[in-house]
Scaffold this motif. Structure first.
Motif, PDB file in Angstrom:
ATOM      1  N   UNK A 131      83.145  -2.358 156.303  1.00  0.00           N
ATOM      2  CA  UNK A 131      83.722  -1.082 156.746  1.00  0.00           C
ATOM      3  C   UNK A 131      85.036  -0.769 156.037  1.00  0.00           C
ATOM      4  N   UNK A 132      85.188   0.503 155.632  1.00  0.00           N
ATOM      5  CA  UNK A 132      86.495   0.976 155.166  1.00  0.00           C
ATOM      6  C   UNK A 132      86.763   2.336 155.795  1.00  0.00           C
ATOM      7  N   UNK A 133      88.032   2.656 155.962  1.00  0.00           N
ATOM      8  CA  UNK A 133      88.386   3.963 156.537  1.00  0.00           C
ATOM      9  C   UNK A 133      88.487   5.012 155.439  1.00  0.00           C
ATOM     10  N   UNK A 134      88.926   6.222 155.811  1.00  0.00           N
ATOM     11  CA  UNK A 134      88.905   7.316 154.831  1.00  0.00           C
ATOM     12  C   UNK A 134      89.900   7.092 153.694  1.00  0.00           C
ATOM     13  N   UNK A 135      90.868   6.167 153.926  1.00  0.00           N
ATOM     14  CA  UNK A 135      91.809   5.856 152.836  1.00  0.00           C
ATOM     15  C   UNK A 135      91.312   4.710 151.964  1.00  0.00           C
TER      16      UNK A 135
END
Ligand code: CXF
Ligand code: ZN
Length: 378
Positions: A131-135
């Motif tokens: 998982x990675x966030x929008x950044x």
């Protein structure tokens, strides 16, 4: 087609301990070897999610995707995975079941030794995140499941196929709490017909123990809880007798149970997570064969105070039970069948249902003790 590419989707991100989750767009990487990517259909809240969410020390893992009680559909599979294919109705489970190790091969244990239970915040085999966030920053996993997201990636040892005749808002309950309680009575304690059972704590886990004990034919099921309203709920799940420790300050609960049962219950279950209650439970299980099963989760360094003489002279058994002693890949299907045959009650555990976006309301309900299980729909 989405296979082979990262998926952008909605997830509830726990950014700080105890703070409301934020619905964000995240990126879910493709599954690697021995992994599947799952589209979650329903997830429910388990108390362990609250515990992990509120943990400040040791430094908790944040930001994080919590959630571990769920069912979904396989969206794509990693290289070499032949056990699952796109479209399978599956359940992720926090406890692994590789099927190959000595524990998985033995019917005496459900504690897989290929991927042993640990409170890790990453994928179990390579300790990395999908998982990675929008950044583009990393988001931690939770209990090898992470179901508070439209898509998640799970190791094949943590996934089992489910008979699609069970509706998703019932199936998800079998992914942790209800299975743990029912399994503790059925597999760990092996409650037998006509026996007497005492259950400390009538939350969802305690009620699931009652349900399991009822299915196994226990005739006396004593519920212990400080909240009398819990007994009314308990009756639906087979609880026959009730003790409110607040009502009698002259006698301890174990004294009351020893008198009621003429020497102790055959099986005691601690479902609160207080070591003092484990001691009480152990003190009122019958000498010679009494079994006390610990399901509650106390603080990591909590100790039990039980005299060695008591243990030596009375032949009682004290045991823990992770996931109710169940093996994900073989025992869940039995519980699903019991539900479809109307032998196992699940509907009564679902006190609330809402859409995934309302997840913070669900957290509040569980915190306030107002719900048994709240199912979130995607
Ligand atoms: C629990 C089991 C005991 C340790 C924490 C996680 N599993 C699921 O709720
Ligand atoms: Zn759980």
């Amino acid at each position: 087609l989405s296979a082979g590419k990262p998926i952008l989707c909605k997830a509830a991100v726990a950014r700080e301990p105890g703070k409301p989750l934020l619905i964000e767009e995240i990126s879910v990487a493709t599954p690697k070897c021995n992994e599947v990517r799952i589209k979650i259909l329903c997830t429910s809240l388990c108390h362990s999610d609250l515990t992990l969410w509120s943990l400040k020390e040791p430094p908790g893992y944040f930001p994080r995707i919590l959630g571990h009680e769920a069912v979904g559909i396989v969206e794509s599979v990693g290289e070499g995975v032949d056990e699952f294919s796109e479209g399978d109705f599956v359940m992720p489970v926090f406890l692994a079941n590789c099927g190959d190790c000595s524990d998985c091969k033995s019917n005496r244990s459900n504690l897989c030794s290929t991927l042993p239970f640990k409170l890790s915040a990453m994928m179990p085999r390579d300790e990395s995140s999908r998982f990675t966030d929008s950044k583009g920053d990393l988001l931690y996993h939770s209990l090898h499941v992470s179901s508070f997201t439209e898509y998640t990636v799970v190791d094949v040892a943590h996934v089992t196929k489910v008979d699609p005749r069970i509706p998703p808002n019932r199936a998800c309950l079998l992914s942790c709490g209800v299975s743990t309680g029912v399994g503790a009575a059925w597999k760990t304690a092996q409650v037998d017909e006509g026996s007497t059972v005492a259950i400390f704590g009538l939350g969802a886990i305690g009620l699931a123990v009652a349900e399991g004990a009822r299915i196994c034919g226990a005739t006396k099921i004593i519920g212990v809880d400080v909240n009398p309203a819990k007994f009314e709920t308990g009756k639906k799940f087979g609880v026959t007798d009730y003790i409110n420790p607040m009502n009698d300050t002259t006698k301890s609960v174990s004294e009351i149970i020893n008198e009621m049962t003429d020497g102790g219950a055959d099986y005691c279950f601690e479902c609160v997570g207080m070591s003092s209650l484990v001691e009480e439970a152990f003190a009122c299980c019958r000498k010679g064969w009494g079994k006390t099963v610990v399901l509650g989760v106390d603080k990591p360094n909590s100790k039990l105070n039980i005299s060695s003489h008591d243990v030596l002279h009375n032949g009682k058994i004290l045991t823990g039970s992770l996931f109710g002693g169940l093996k994900a890949k073989s025992d869940i299907s039995t519980l699903v069948k019991w539900y479809l045959d109307k032998k196992l009650r699940l509907d009564e555990f679902v006190t609330h249902e809402m859409k995934f976006e309302d997840i913070n309301k669900a957290f509040e309900l569980l915190l306030e003790g107002k719900c048994l299980r709240c199912v979130l729909w995607f």
